[in-house]
Enzyme design. Structure first.
Site, mmCIF file in Angstrom:
data_model
loop_
_atom_site.group_PDB
_atom_site.id
_atom_site.type_symbol
_atom_site.label_atom_id
_atom_site.label_comp_id
_atom_site.label_asym_id
_atom_site.label_seq_id
_atom_site.Cartn_x
_atom_site.Cartn_y
_atom_site.Cartn_z
ATOM 1 N N CYS A 121 69.179 83.974 -72.937
ATOM 2 C CA CYS A 121 69.828 85.234 -73.320
ATOM 3 C C CYS A 121 71.351 85.231 -73.130
ATOM 4 O O CYS A 121 72.064 85.905 -73.871
ATOM 5 C CB CYS A 121 69.197 86.420 -72.609
ATOM 6 S SG CYS A 121 69.151 86.293 -70.821
ATOM 7 N N LYS A 195 57.547 89.312 -63.802
ATOM 8 C CA LYS A 195 58.838 89.920 -64.128
ATOM 9 C C LYS A 195 58.584 91.076 -65.079
ATOM 10 O O LYS A 195 58.164 90.867 -66.213
ATOM 11 C CB LYS A 195 59.744 88.870 -64.771
ATOM 12 C CG LYS A 195 61.061 89.433 -65.287
ATOM 13 C CD LYS A 195 62.009 88.329 -65.713
ATOM 14 C CE LYS A 195 63.285 88.907 -66.319
ATOM 15 N NZ LYS A 195 64.264 87.871 -66.664
ATOM 16 N N LYS A 248 59.714 89.988 -59.506
ATOM 17 C CA LYS A 248 60.897 90.841 -59.661
ATOM 18 C C LYS A 248 60.623 91.997 -60.587
ATOM 19 O O LYS A 248 59.806 91.830 -61.485
ATOM 20 C CB LYS A 248 62.087 90.010 -60.133
ATOM 21 C CG LYS A 248 62.141 89.767 -61.636
ATOM 22 C CD LYS A 248 63.329 88.976 -62.048
ATOM 23 C CE LYS A 248 64.348 89.840 -62.755
ATOM 24 N NZ LYS A 248 65.233 89.087 -63.620
ATOM 25 N N SER A 274 69.642 93.534 -59.693
ATOM 26 C CA SER A 274 70.955 94.173 -59.768
ATOM 27 C C SER A 274 70.902 95.678 -59.535
ATOM 28 O O SER A 274 71.715 96.218 -58.779
ATOM 29 C CB SER A 274 71.614 93.863 -61.112
ATOM 30 O OG SER A 274 70.791 94.222 -62.194
HETATM 31 C C1 PBG Z 1 67.827 86.386 -67.579
HETATM 32 C C2 PBG Z 1 67.755 87.141 -66.290
HETATM 33 C C3 PBG Z 1 67.855 88.508 -66.082
HETATM 34 C C4 PBG Z 1 67.796 88.706 -64.718
HETATM 35 C C5 PBG Z 1 67.613 87.462 -64.126
HETATM 36 N N1 PBG Z 1 67.582 86.503 -65.116
HETATM 37 C C6 PBG Z 1 68.112 89.604 -67.056
HETATM 38 C C7 PBG Z 1 67.067 90.000 -68.018
HETATM 39 O O1 PBG Z 1 65.930 89.555 -67.974
HETATM 40 O O2 PBG Z 1 67.453 90.782 -68.915
HETATM 41 C C8 PBG Z 1 67.921 90.035 -64.031
HETATM 42 C C9 PBG Z 1 68.439 89.969 -62.631
HETATM 43 C C10 PBG Z 1 69.077 91.221 -62.108
HETATM 44 O O3 PBG Z 1 68.968 92.323 -62.668
HETATM 45 O O4 PBG Z 1 69.722 91.103 -61.067
HETATM 46 N N2 PBG Z 1 66.694 86.549 -68.369
HETATM 47 ZN ZN ZN Z 2 66.917 85.980 -70.492
#
Ligand code: PBG
Ligand code: ZN
Length: 325
Positions: A121, A195, A248, A274
């Site tokens: 991404c 996730k 997560k 985050s």
């Molecule tokens: C990439 C990724 C993400 C996060 C970790 N790896 C973003 C998403 O999936 O959009 C989120 C980590 C965070 O919010 O601290 N795919």
């Molecule tokens: Zn990603």
């Protein structure tokens, strides 16, 4: 009274004697955002966390190491101009993550555990975690060789652990196979096994410039209504060759951390993401909560639920401010 629970709470020493959960620097993994520019820019929604250049990152890690923080997770933030529909940037040996890993390993060797996030991404112009068809479908199988090659670049640079976060099916097996074919049999895989999709990653996407330009991630990230789905997927990741498993976001999934802890013997990681970090910081700035204490209690709860290790943006603060030592 025969039973007086308060007897075991009478002093700090007594409470320490019967404490069940420990939080130490070794349990924490500091998250880092690295960009190809020189210098650092603080991320507005994540106070204290920067988009940093390679040299700044090495300097920061040196300070962290001196305080006992030995583990980190790297996210690459390529320039917008380097992005493309096929995420070709992730195959580049001179990409920001291979460069950073080489610099860190040159400076600190095996004193440091370098974990790299493996996902498309950050490098796709459409912002999705896999390739996208003309009809706008996120494609599973065609994304696998690119993810595997990305992981191989990280391993070649010296990463100890590669960590796929894309949520394509079969990516752990694809990564394991390509690493092994190239002699990287000792590089570990930390799979983002459970996730959930949703609002929890907002500040991260601002920091990493990785928001999807259309649609959402619900066809690949999990439905937060489901628990069994995640446990099932996590066990499949072990079968595919994952060495460690991640859950997560962390606090909304304490049930899953607990249940996965019972369901597998593999080391378990939780990601305090985050917005878990940012909401504490925002409320602290408003004067509504004691942010330091609240953050510490978040991390403790995640450990108590059964996580061996925690990815958190607060690792540095935890050691600097002496919440843990
Ligand atoms: C990439 C990724 C993400 C996060 C970790 N790896 C973003 C998403 O999936 O959009 C989120 C980590 C965070 O919010 O601290 N795919
Ligand atoms: Zn990603």
């Amino acid at each position: 009274m025969l039973n007086r629970s308060r007897r075991l709470r009478t002093s700090a020493a007594m409470r320490n004697l019967v404490a069940e959960t420990d939080l130490r620097p070794r349990h924490l993994i500091q998250g880092h955002f690295v960009h190809p520019q020189v210098g650092s820019i603080e991320i507005s929604s994540m106070p204290g966390i920067c988009n940093a250049g390679v040299e700044d990152t090495v300097r920061q890690v040196e300070k962290d190491l001196k305080r006992g923080l030995t583990n980190l997770l790297l996210f690459g933030v390529p320039d917008d101009a380097a992005k493309s529909p096929d995420a070709a940037y992730v195959k580049d040996r001179e990409g920001v993550i291979p460069q950073t890993v080489r610099a860190l390993k040159k400076a600190f060797g095996s004193d440091l555990i370098v974990i790299t996030d493996v996902c498309l991404c950050g490098a796709t112009s459409h912002g999705h975690c896999g390739l996208v068809s003309e009809e706008g479908e996120v494609l599973n199988d065609p994304s696998l060789p690119i993810l595997a090659e990305m992981a191989l670049r990280h391993a070649e640079a010296g990463a100890d652990i590669v960590s796929p976060s894309d949520m394509m099916d079969g990516r752990v097996a694809a990564i394991r196979a390509l690493l092994d074919q190239n002699g990287f049999t000792s590089t570990s895989i930390l799979s983002y096994a459970i996730k959930h999709s949703g609002a929890y990653y907002g500040p991260f996407r601002e920091a990493a410039h990785s928001s999807p330009k259309f649609g959402d991630r619900k066809t690949y990230q999990m439905d937060p209504r489901n628990a069994r789905e995640g446990l099932r997927d996590a066990l499949l990741d072990i079968e595919e060759g994952a060495d460690l498993l991640m859950v997560k976001p962390a606090l909304p999934n304490l049930d899953l951390i607990f249940r996965l802890r019972q369901a597998t013997l593999a080391p378990l990681c939780a990601y305090h993401v985050s917005s878990e970090f940012s909401t504490v910081k925002a409320a602290d700035r408003l004067g509504w909560v004691n942010g330091d204490q609240l953050m510490f209690e978040h991390l403790l709860a995640i450990r108590r639920a059964g996580a061996d290790m925690i990815v958190t943006y607060a690792a540095r603060e935890a050691v600097e401010k002496g919440w843990i030592s």
